[in-house]
Design an enzyme around this catalytic site. Structure first.
Site, PDB file in Angstrom:
ATOM      1  N   ASP A  25       0.542  -0.983   0.134  1.00  0.00           N
ATOM      2  CA  ASP A  25      -0.363  -0.050  -0.133  1.00  0.00           C
ATOM      3  C   ASP A  25       1.133   1.161  -0.202  1.00  0.00           C
ATOM      4  O   ASP A  25       2.085   1.210  -0.123  1.00  0.00           O
ATOM      5  CB  ASP A  25      -0.988   0.141   1.440  1.00  0.00           C
ATOM      6  N   HIS A  80       5.544  -6.453  -0.606  1.00  0.00           N
ATOM      7  CA  HIS A  80       5.204  -8.724  -1.148  1.00  0.00           C
ATOM      8  C   HIS A  80       5.716  -8.192  -2.689  1.00  0.00           C
ATOM      9  O   HIS A  80       5.808  -7.371  -3.505  1.00  0.00           O
ATOM     10  CB  HIS A  80       3.478  -8.512  -1.083  1.00  0.00           C
ATOM     11  N   SER A  84       7.098   3.901   6.003  1.00  0.00           N
ATOM     12  CA  SER A  84       8.573   4.464   5.256  1.00  0.00           C
ATOM     13  C   SER A  84       8.337   4.126   3.699  1.00  0.00           C
ATOM     14  O   SER A  84       7.214   5.171   2.860  1.00  0.00           O
ATOM     15  CB  SER A  84       9.343   3.387   5.590  1.00  0.00           C
TER      16      SER A  84
END
Length: 303
Positions: free
Chosen positions: A104, A161, A263
């Site tokens: 995300d 991922h 981050s």
């Protein structure tokens, strides 16, 4: 008329500038490493009152959505930060000609890597070799390729991922600072991503054998990075910058690791990859959504 209109405008701009100054001061002029170590300790406290007040404060200041979390409750603020998702919460674009977003994120600077440089924000570039820890060979392999800067805010889902079926070929940890990576800091700190602690993940895609790199970059309050595909007990910070060979095979969407707050991930590709044309800077992406097309992919309008 111009004077009458100009005065309020100047006041607004001055107010915005003052707010940016305060933000930069509060998040970058305090002892960054000390604050990061403190947050690492404090966020793990599992006392119910501390946990509840911490999570409530976090939700007050950040846009946090815990509705798609796998677990309904959390023993600590840290557990909420690194929450896993319930199955099916992030549909993965299965098309093998698509490289998906590993996390995300908000899309930041992106484009073509030219003359060994890329942008951290409009008008401010940095050397790719510096980001990669002076790895000139790897920088040359990405020359002419595409890059995308993905910023994870404090309230987002923090795990990342595999963007494609792939093999992780190596991992290299690079020591650094913990500057904030928000847009205000990006405008003021030259080569910010090259200053912060980070890791370089070299990946080989199953389709076409293309070599892609992911560079997760730490920030203030988030110097912790965990990679689940490494052997248990591997301590990245004790590797002294050595490249760790790896042979982990991951399917698109498999979890790779997580940040312990929020981050940035810089995605680097070789020539031939193209950012999805519908994406613009500032766009919000969810893990598994299309980010780039692989070389030779059909034109978007023909899909």
């Amino acid at each position: 008329m111009m004077t009458i209109v100009g005065a309020p405008l100047r006041r607004v701009l001055a107010r915005v500038g003052a707010q940016e100054d305060l933000n930069f001061l509060l998040t970058n002029r305090l002892p960054r490493r000390l604050a990061t170590r403190f947050m690492g300790w404090f966020s793990r406290i599992e006392q119910p009152l501390v946990r509840d007040v911490s999570i409530a404060t976090w939700r007050l200041f950040c846009d946090v959505d815990l509705s798609d979390a796998r677990d309904a409750g959390f023993p600590s603020l840290h557990a909420a930060f690194i929450r896993a998702l319930r199955p099916g919460a992030r549909p993965i674009a299965a098309d093998p000609t698509i490289l998906t977003s590993p996390s995300d994120a908000i899309l930041g600077a992106h484009g073509r890597i030219e003359a060994g440089r890329l942008f951290q924000i409009k008008g401010l570039s940095y050397r790719l070799a510096d980001l990669l820890g002076d790895d000139a060979d790897l920088a040359r392999a990405h020359e002419g390729g595409s890059y995308a800067t993905l910023r994870l805010t404090a309230g987002m889902y923090h795990r990342f991922h595999a963007p494609h079926d792939l093999q992780v070929e190596s991992v290299r940890h690079i020591w650094g600072d913990t500057w904030n990576v928000n847009p205000i800091a990006l405008k003021r700190v030259e080569g910010l991503f090259c200053r912060n602690e980070r890791a370089v993940l070299r990946l080989r895609l199953a389709t076409g054998g293309h070599a892609v790199s992911l560079v997760p970059v730490a920030a203030i309050l988030v110097a912790g990075l965990r990679l689940g595909f490494l052997p248990e007990g591997t301590a990245l910070r004790r590797t002294n910058g050595r490249r760790l060979p790896c042979s982990a095979h991951l399917r698109k969407g498999d979890e790779m690791g997580w940040f312990e707050h929020g981050s940035t991930i810089v995605v680097l590709t070789p020539p031939g990859f193209a950012l999805c044309p519908t994406l613009r800077e500032g766009a919000r992406l969810r893990m598994g959504e299309p980010l780039m097309y692989l070389p030779g992919a059909p034109e978007p309008h023909s899909r």
